[in-house]
Motif scaffolding. Structure first.
Motif, PDB file in Angstrom:
ATOM      1  N   ALA A  84       5.418   4.750   0.282  1.00 23.13           N
ATOM      2  CA  ALA A  84       6.121   5.030  -0.974  1.00 23.13           C
ATOM      3  C   ALA A  84       7.531   4.435  -1.022  1.00 23.13           C
ATOM      4  O   ALA A  84       7.925   3.848  -2.037  1.00 23.13           O
ATOM      5  CB  ALA A  84       6.182   6.537  -1.206  1.00 23.13           C
ATOM      6  N   SER A  85       8.259   4.547   0.054  1.00 22.24           N
ATOM      7  CA  SER A  85       9.653   4.134  -0.005  1.00 22.24           C
ATOM      8  C   SER A  85       9.787   2.609  -0.165  1.00 22.24           C
ATOM      9  O   SER A  85      10.517   2.121  -1.029  1.00 22.24           O
ATOM     10  CB  SER A  85      10.357   4.668   1.239  1.00 22.24           C
ATOM     11  OG  SER A  85      11.411   3.854   1.587  1.00 22.24           O
ATOM     12  N   ASN A  86       9.050   1.840   0.641  1.00 24.20           N
ATOM     13  CA  ASN A  86       9.092   0.376   0.480  1.00 24.20           C
ATOM     14  C   ASN A  86       8.551  -0.059  -0.878  1.00 24.20           C
ATOM     15  O   ASN A  86       9.067  -0.969  -1.524  1.00 24.20           O
ATOM     16  CB  ASN A  86       8.230  -0.298   1.552  1.00 24.20           C
ATOM     17  CG  ASN A  86       8.847  -0.209   2.931  1.00 24.20           C
ATOM     18  OD1 ASN A  86      10.037  -0.402   3.096  1.00 24.20           O
ATOM     19  ND2 ASN A  86       8.016   0.113   3.915  1.00 24.20           N
ATOM     20  N   LEU A  87       7.501   0.620  -1.279  1.00 23.03           N
ATOM     21  CA  LEU A  87       6.819   0.214  -2.495  1.00 23.03           C
ATOM     22  C   LEU A  87       7.678   0.520  -3.724  1.00 23.03           C
ATOM     23  O   LEU A  87       7.678  -0.226  -4.704  1.00 23.03           O
ATOM     24  CB  LEU A  87       5.494   0.982  -2.552  1.00 23.03           C
ATOM     25  CG  LEU A  87       4.405   0.432  -3.418  1.00 23.03           C
ATOM     26  CD1 LEU A  87       4.310  -1.064  -3.344  1.00 23.03           C
ATOM     27  CD2 LEU A  87       3.082   1.046  -2.975  1.00 23.03           C
ATOM     28  N   SER A  88       8.407   1.608  -3.647  1.00 23.55           N
ATOM     29  CA  SER A  88       9.286   1.974  -4.747  1.00 23.55           C
ATOM     30  C   SER A  88      10.346   0.892  -4.956  1.00 23.55           C
ATOM     31  O   SER A  88      10.632   0.486  -6.086  1.00 23.55           O
ATOM     32  CB  SER A  88       9.935   3.327  -4.444  1.00 23.55           C
ATOM     33  OG  SER A  88      10.796   3.680  -5.489  1.00 23.55           O
ATOM     34  N   LYS A  89      10.887   0.385  -3.859  1.00 20.82           N
ATOM     35  CA  LYS A  89      11.882  -0.702  -3.969  1.00 20.82           C
ATOM     36  C   LYS A  89      11.236  -1.974  -4.516  1.00 20.82           C
ATOM     37  O   LYS A  89      11.800  -2.653  -5.369  1.00 20.82           O
ATOM     38  CB  LYS A  89      12.496  -0.996  -2.591  1.00 20.82           C
ATOM     39  CG  LYS A  89      13.600  -0.017  -2.218  1.00 20.82           C
ATOM     40  CD  LYS A  89      14.270  -0.445  -0.895  1.00 20.82           C
ATOM     41  CE  LYS A  89      14.732   0.791  -0.136  1.00 20.82           C
ATOM     42  NZ  LYS A  89      14.025   1.020   1.130  1.00 20.82           N
ATOM     43  N   ALA A  90      10.059  -2.303  -4.008  1.00 23.11           N
ATOM     44  CA  ALA A  90       9.368  -3.521  -4.461  1.00 23.11           C
ATOM     45  C   ALA A  90       9.068  -3.429  -5.957  1.00 23.11           C
ATOM     46  O   ALA A  90       9.292  -4.379  -6.720  1.00 23.11           O
ATOM     47  CB  ALA A  90       8.079  -3.712  -3.673  1.00 23.11           C
ATOM     48  N   LEU A  91       8.586  -2.247  -6.379  1.00 19.44           N
ATOM     49  CA  LEU A  91       8.266  -2.049  -7.786  1.00 19.44           C
ATOM     50  C   LEU A  91       9.514  -2.160  -8.652  1.00 19.44           C
ATOM     51  O   LEU A  91       9.477  -2.730  -9.751  1.00 19.44           O
ATOM     52  CB  LEU A  91       7.668  -0.651  -7.990  1.00 19.44           C
ATOM     53  CG  LEU A  91       6.183  -0.584  -8.223  1.00 19.44           C
ATOM     54  CD1 LEU A  91       5.723   0.865  -8.239  1.00 19.44           C
ATOM     55  CD2 LEU A  91       5.809  -1.258  -9.553  1.00 19.44           C
ATOM     56  N   GLN A  92      10.634  -1.599  -8.153  1.00 21.91           N
ATOM     57  CA  GLN A  92      11.866  -1.674  -8.946  1.00 21.91           C
ATOM     58  C   GLN A  92      12.281  -3.129  -9.150  1.00 21.91           C
ATOM     59  O   GLN A  92      12.676  -3.522 -10.247  1.00 21.91           O
ATOM     60  CB  GLN A  92      12.977  -0.876  -8.259  1.00 21.91           C
ATOM     61  CG  GLN A  92      14.216  -0.697  -9.143  1.00 21.91           C
ATOM     62  CD  GLN A  92      13.873  -0.004 -10.457  1.00 21.91           C
ATOM     63  OE1 GLN A  92      13.330   1.095 -10.459  1.00 21.91           O
ATOM     64  NE2 GLN A  92      14.146  -0.653 -11.586  1.00 21.91           N
ATOM     65  N   THR A  93      12.171  -3.940  -8.091  1.00 23.08           N
ATOM     66  CA  THR A  93      12.537  -5.356  -8.221  1.00 23.08           C
ATOM     67  C   THR A  93      11.613  -6.052  -9.223  1.00 23.08           C
ATOM     68  O   THR A  93      12.055  -6.834 -10.068  1.00 23.08           O
ATOM     69  CB  THR A  93      12.428  -6.063  -6.848  1.00 23.08           C
ATOM     70  OG1 THR A  93      13.151  -5.289  -5.895  1.00 23.08           O
ATOM     71  CG2 THR A  93      12.993  -7.457  -6.904  1.00 23.08           C
ATOM     72  N   TYR A  94      10.336  -5.743  -9.125  1.00 23.06           N
ATOM     73  CA  TYR A  94       9.363  -6.340 -10.052  1.00 23.06           C
ATOM     74  C   TYR A  94       9.674  -5.917 -11.499  1.00 23.06           C
ATOM     75  O   TYR A  94       9.706  -6.758 -12.409  1.00 23.06           O
ATOM     76  CB  TYR A  94       7.960  -5.892  -9.635  1.00 23.06           C
ATOM     77  CG  TYR A  94       6.823  -6.450 -10.459  1.00 23.06           C
ATOM     78  CD1 TYR A  94       6.718  -7.814 -10.716  1.00 23.06           C
ATOM     79  CD2 TYR A  94       5.837  -5.606 -10.970  1.00 23.06           C
ATOM     80  CE1 TYR A  94       5.657  -8.319 -11.457  1.00 23.06           C
ATOM     81  CE2 TYR A  94       4.770  -6.106 -11.701  1.00 23.06           C
ATOM     82  CZ  TYR A  94       4.688  -7.458 -11.948  1.00 23.06           C
ATOM     83  OH  TYR A  94       3.637  -7.952 -12.683  1.00 23.06           O
ATOM     84  N   ILE A  95       9.936  -4.624 -11.685  1.00 23.82           N
ATOM     85  CA  ILE A  95      10.253  -4.124 -13.036  1.00 23.82           C
ATOM     86  C   ILE A  95      11.532  -4.791 -13.556  1.00 23.82           C
ATOM     87  O   ILE A  95      11.586  -5.232 -14.703  1.00 23.82           O
ATOM     88  CB  ILE A  95      10.400  -2.579 -13.017  1.00 23.82           C
ATOM     89  CG1 ILE A  95       9.031  -1.917 -12.762  1.00 23.82           C
ATOM     90  CG2 ILE A  95      11.022  -2.071 -14.324  1.00 23.82           C
ATOM     91  CD1 ILE A  95       9.102  -0.418 -12.437  1.00 23.82           C
ATOM     92  N   ASP A  96      12.558  -4.906 -12.703  1.00 27.98           N
ATOM     93  CA  ASP A  96      13.803  -5.560 -13.130  1.00 27.98           C
ATOM     94  C   ASP A  96      13.535  -7.002 -13.561  1.00 27.98           C
ATOM     95  O   ASP A  96      14.086  -7.484 -14.557  1.00 27.98           O
ATOM     96  CB  ASP A  96      14.832  -5.556 -11.990  1.00 27.98           C
ATOM     97  CG  ASP A  96      15.366  -4.153 -11.707  1.00 27.98           C
ATOM     98  OD1 ASP A  96      15.185  -3.253 -12.558  1.00 27.98           O
ATOM     99  OD2 ASP A  96      15.960  -3.956 -10.628  1.00 27.98           O
TER     100      ASP A  96
END
Lengths: 291, 291
Positions: A235-247
């Motif tokens: 969850a923690s790594n994926l949350s960061k990856a998703l945030q970058t993708y969303i940005d």
């Protein structure tokens, strides 16, 4: 050698096919809590016999090919039940959690943490195919914590499957895999959902969707049973990856709203650089299918 | 029949291969502002002769296979230059803009607006292949505005290519195609970019990326020259589609941050419904390749 495979789905079943064909192991037993999968796997000849977890003390090699949360929960019991010469390996797509559990167990050195980068979007023993692993990379984590014999056996198993073995720290593994695998699955699940929400009439999707759409949403067919535990454990790594993708998506949307063609050209040209990597993966797959 | 193809890339070149092989048209001329593409197309035998736009009056059928902004800009000049019996068709992925331009032109009825749903992520005349169109759908818009002969010729051309013709209003076309094609491309370009930004060391991507990643970012290889004009011309629909996709991603990220497994299961099961559509597309492709 008795190989007992826990989890007779796509991965467990495909392992059984190749290991048996290449005579790595003489006896294949299977464990599956899903009765339909268990009987189907036996019917398909993937395993010789269905057993329960209490019979693991007969195994020389135990392969865990189950969702990552179940592997994490079962590992202590399994390491307790096996004989003192046996080896346990898991196939899970997250490594930090299970390696932490393993570190607390007395016979840690009989366990090898691994992740073969292979799969399809299909599920169950019927989805098992020959040569699923050939030509691909597999990752082994914390190899220095395994006894020599255990590590050698697993390396030999992966070589038998035609895989290239690389070594990574579990933390690094989970970070990088978040970007190059887990994020793709969320992108695909969400894209599938978005299109289904809008196109209530599926005929439009069917008529107007081409091979490009099919390619980007193919992973949306993947199993929730497998992926929800992965998303939870990473969850923690994926949350960061998703945030970058969303940005990045929000930025692209702004360029579209402002009709900023120059910036769109720049971004697409940057993204085109992925071509080098993809061409490499394609070559790898072609060599694999051709051999 | 003289067929003059304006734009000798993947689409124009693939049309030339199939139409010639099936004897639809006896003479194939080509126009391309990119000199390298023009000479390459002739060298590959895609066209018999390279001409410029001033020679369009010799053509019985003019096919526009160029980026949508160029097609829009050139259409008035082309309809002015062709002979009074000739037919013009375009292949563009957006239809509202070009149809609006066409409506203002005196010989509107010699033009057929169309969009064959076929392509690959590769570009240029070297990317042209046989049977690119076979088994796929093509869309014709505003068919009631075409003279009977023009519509019949284009229907016949698409049948020769093995395509199924459907009819749509240009506005509806652009709305639906935003979701089932254009959005996939942005999702893919942005995913490619996100991974490249994080993984400065491409070796990690290469080693750890499997066929799933390759599938979701395949479209990131697509041409900016083709896609920026499409994004510009379909900006309003695409902006809405992107917003819905972004909202769904933000929602998914929240579920991950809250470790809400129940909701993740529900969303993935909903998304899995795309399987029905994808299985249909796969069947279509298999029938196509097998025939």
């Amino acid at each position: 050698m008795n190989i007992t495979i826990v989890g007779l789905g796509l991965i467990g079943g495909s392992l059984a096919i190749d290991l048996r064909a290449r005579k790595f192991g003489s006896e294949f037993w299977g464990v599956d809590s899903n009765e339909h999968h268990a009987s189907k796997a036996q019917e398909l000849g993937l395993v010789d016999k269905i057993v329960d977890l209490e019979h693991l003390n007969k195994a020389d090699l135990v392969i865990l090919a189950i969702p990552v949360d179940q592997a994490r929960n079962l590992l202590p019991k399994i390491l307790q039940n096996i004989n003192s010469q046996a080896v346990v390996v898991d196939m899970g797509s997250t490594k930090q959690g299970i390696c932490q559990i393993a570190d607390q167990l007395p016979n840690r050195d009989q366990y090898v943490a691994s992740h073969p980068i292979s799969g399809t979007e299909n599920v169950g023993p019927e989805a098992a195919i020959a040569n699923l692993f050939r030509g691909n990379v597999t990752i082994i984590c914390d190899q220095e914590k395994c006894r020599k014999y255990a590590l050698e056996l697993i390396r030999k198993m992966y070589k038998t499957l035609g895989m290239k073995v690389i070594y990574m720290d579990p933390k690094d593994h989970d970070l990088h895999i978040a970007y190059v695998s887990h994020l793709s699955h969320i992108s695909s699940f969400t894209l599938g959902l978005t299109v289904l929400e809008i196109e209530k009439n599926e005929k439009n999707i069917f008529n107007m969707a081409g091979s490009g759409f099919a390619s980007t949403v193919r992973l949306a067919k993947s199993s929730a049973d497998m992926w929800v535990p992965i998303f939870e454990q990473n969850a923690s790594n994926l949350s960061k990856a998703l945030q970058t993708y969303i940005d990045n998506l929000i930025h692209f949307k702004k360029l579209i709203d402002h009709l900023d063609k120059t910036a769109m050209f720049r971004i697409i040209h940057q993204s085109n650089e992925i071509r080098r990597v993809l061409d490499g993966i394609e070559l790898k797959e072609k060599a694999n299918n051709g051999s």
